[in-house]
Design a protein around this motif. Structure first.
Motif, PDB file in Angstrom:
ATOM      1  N   UNK A 107      34.383  41.846  33.065  1.00 47.53           N
ATOM      2  CA  UNK A 107      33.241  42.681  32.685  1.00 47.53           C
ATOM      3  C   UNK A 107      32.225  42.646  33.821  1.00 47.53           C
ATOM      4  N   UNK A 108      31.206  43.471  33.712  1.00 47.08           N
ATOM      5  CA  UNK A 108      30.173  43.487  34.744  1.00 47.08           C
ATOM      6  C   UNK A 108      30.724  43.920  36.087  1.00 47.08           C
ATOM      7  N   UNK A 109      30.535  43.069  37.115  1.00 44.76           N
ATOM      8  CA  UNK A 109      30.974  43.408  38.475  1.00 44.76           C
ATOM      9  C   UNK A 109      32.448  43.093  38.709  1.00 44.76           C
ATOM     10  N   UNK A 110      33.128  42.601  37.696  1.00 45.11           N
ATOM     11  CA  UNK A 110      34.558  42.361  37.821  1.00 45.11           C
ATOM     12  C   UNK A 110      34.929  41.201  38.713  1.00 45.11           C
ATOM     13  N   UNK A 111      34.041  40.219  38.824  1.00 47.23           N
ATOM     14  CA  UNK A 111      34.348  39.057  39.648  1.00 47.23           C
ATOM     15  C   UNK A 111      35.349  38.156  38.935  1.00 47.23           C
ATOM     16  N   UNK A 112      36.214  37.531  39.730  1.00 48.14           N
ATOM     17  CA  UNK A 112      37.204  36.630  39.171  1.00 48.14           C
ATOM     18  C   UNK A 112      36.548  35.346  38.691  1.00 48.14           C
ATOM     19  N   UNK A 113      36.917  34.924  37.488  1.00 49.15           N
ATOM     20  CA  UNK A 113      36.440  33.658  36.952  1.00 49.15           C
ATOM     21  C   UNK A 113      37.419  32.550  37.340  1.00 49.15           C
ATOM     22  N   UNK A 114      37.041  31.325  37.048  1.00 50.30           N
ATOM     23  CA  UNK A 114      37.947  30.200  37.306  1.00 50.30           C
ATOM     24  C   UNK A 114      39.225  30.360  36.495  1.00 50.30           C
ATOM     25  N   UNK A 115      39.084  30.860  35.276  1.00 48.71           N
ATOM     26  CA  UNK A 115      40.278  31.073  34.447  1.00 48.71           C
ATOM     27  C   UNK A 115      41.161  32.166  35.035  1.00 48.71           C
ATOM     28  N   UNK A 116      40.536  33.242  35.556  1.00 44.39           N
ATOM     29  CA  UNK A 116      41.312  34.310  36.205  1.00 44.39           C
ATOM     30  C   UNK A 116      42.137  33.732  37.349  1.00 44.39           C
TER      31      UNK A 116
END
Length: 274
Positions: A107-116
Motif C-alpha cells: 500500500x502507499x508508495x509500495x515499498x518492500x517490507x521485511x516480510x516482503x
C-alpha cells in the motif's frame, strides 16, 4: 480457501467460438490439470478463469462472486497467474521480477517490507535462483527465466495458482523439481493449483483431478485412473496408447502410442496393393 467455477461459459475470439457451455468446478485444495491437443482451448480457458480474457457469455465465479465484478487487487490477493511465454522488460533483475509478486499486498508508495523481502528470498531459494537474484532476467537461459516467473507467482502468496505450461523450457530434472515444489505447496499450504500441461505422465503423477478437452469440450474429467485410459486418449489426441501402472507412484503412465490416422492410412494403402 478460494473457490473457482464456471457456469455455461462460452469463449472465443471475434466471430470464432472456441469453448461453448463450459461448466467446470475447481476443487479446493487440489491440483487440477487440463490436458488436450494444441488449439483445443486449454490456454484460453485458463486466461478466462484469470479474467485476462473476457467470456462471450456465461460466468466465472471466484469465491461465489462473479469474477468480472471483483476488484482487480482483490483478485490478485487470491489468485496468481503464470501465462504462457511471459516477457519481462529489458534489464529487469530476477529479484525485481519476483518482487512484483508482492504488489497486491503493498500500500502507499509500495515499498518492500521485511516480510516482503522474506517471502521473496524464500521464493528465490525454493526455485534455485538465489545466486541469480541480481542478474537481468533477459540474460538467463530459458529454463532459468521460467523458474524466475514461477518464483514471482509463488511470492504472491495466493491460495490459488493458475499456471499455463509451467515446465516449458525446463530440462527433465528441473521439470520434476518445479512440479514437486507445486505439489509441496499444495500438500503443506493447501494451495489450489490449476495447470495446463502437455506431459500426460506428469499430469497423471501430480494431479488429484484431470480435465481432458477436445475442441473446447470436456471429454472426461476425474482422477488420473479415470482420465488416463486408451479410450479417452484416443478421443482427445487421436492416438492408440498403451497405458501401464508406474511401479513407483502406482499412477497410470502412457508407455507408448501410435497415431491412429497413420495406422488407418497404412491399412488403406495395404488394401490398395491387393
Amino acid at each position: 480457501m478460494v473457490s473457482l467455477s464456471t457456469e455455461n461459459l462460452q469463449i472465443g475470439y471475434g466471430d470464432k467460438t472456441i469453448v461453448e457451455n463450459l461448466n467446470l468446478q475447481i476443487n479446493k485444495g487440489e491440483i487440477t490439470t487440463i490436458i488436450g491437443a494444441n488449439g483445443c482451448g486449454k490456454s484460453t480457458i485458463l486466461k478466462t478463469l484469470a479474467r485476462v480474457h473476457s467470456a462471450k457469455s456465461g460466468i466465472v465465479y471466484l469465491d461465489g462472486k462473479m469474477i468480472h465484478k471483483v476488484p482487480t487487487k482483490e483478485i490478485a490477493k487470491k489468485m496468481a497467474v503464470l501465462p504462457q511465454s511471459p516477457e519481462a522488460p529489458n534489464g529487469l533483475t530476477v529479484y525485481e521480477l519476483v518482487s512484483f509478486g508482492r504488489s497486491p499486498h503493498q500500500s502507499g508508495f509500495g515499498r518492500l517490507t521485511d516480510n516482503d523481502r522474506k517471502v521473496i528470498d524464500w521464493a528465490l531459494e525454493v526455485t534455485g535462483l538465489t545466486s541469480f537474484s541480481a542478474q537481468p532476467v533477459d540474460a538467463l537461459s530459458g529454463g532459468q527465466r521460467q523458474r524466475a516467473w514461477i518464483a514471482m507467482a509463488i511470492a504472491q502468496e495466493t491460495d490459488l495458482l493458475l499456471l499455463d505450461e509451467p515446465t516449458t523450457y525446463l530440462d527433465m530434472a528441473h521439470q520434476l523439481e518445479i512440479l514437486q515444489l507445486l505439489e509441496k505447496l499444495n500438500r503443506e499450504q493447501s494451495r489450489t493449483i490449476v495447470m495446463v500441461i502437455h506431459d500426460l505422465n506428469h499430469a497423471s503423477r501430480f494431479s488429484h483431478h484431470m480435465v481432458a478437452l477436445r475442441s473446447g469440450t470436456i471429454v472426461k474429467e476425474g482422477t488420473a485412473d479415470e482420465v488416463m485410459t486408451p479410450d479417452v486418449l484416443k478421443t482427445v489426441f487421436q492416438i492408440d496408447a498403451e497405458i501401464v501402472k508406474d511401479p513407483r507412484t502406482k499412477k497410470p503412465v502412457c508407455l507408448c502410442y501410435d497415431l491412429i490416422e497413420k495406422e488407418q492410412s497404412l491399412d488403406k494403402r495395404r488394401d490398395m496393393n491387393f
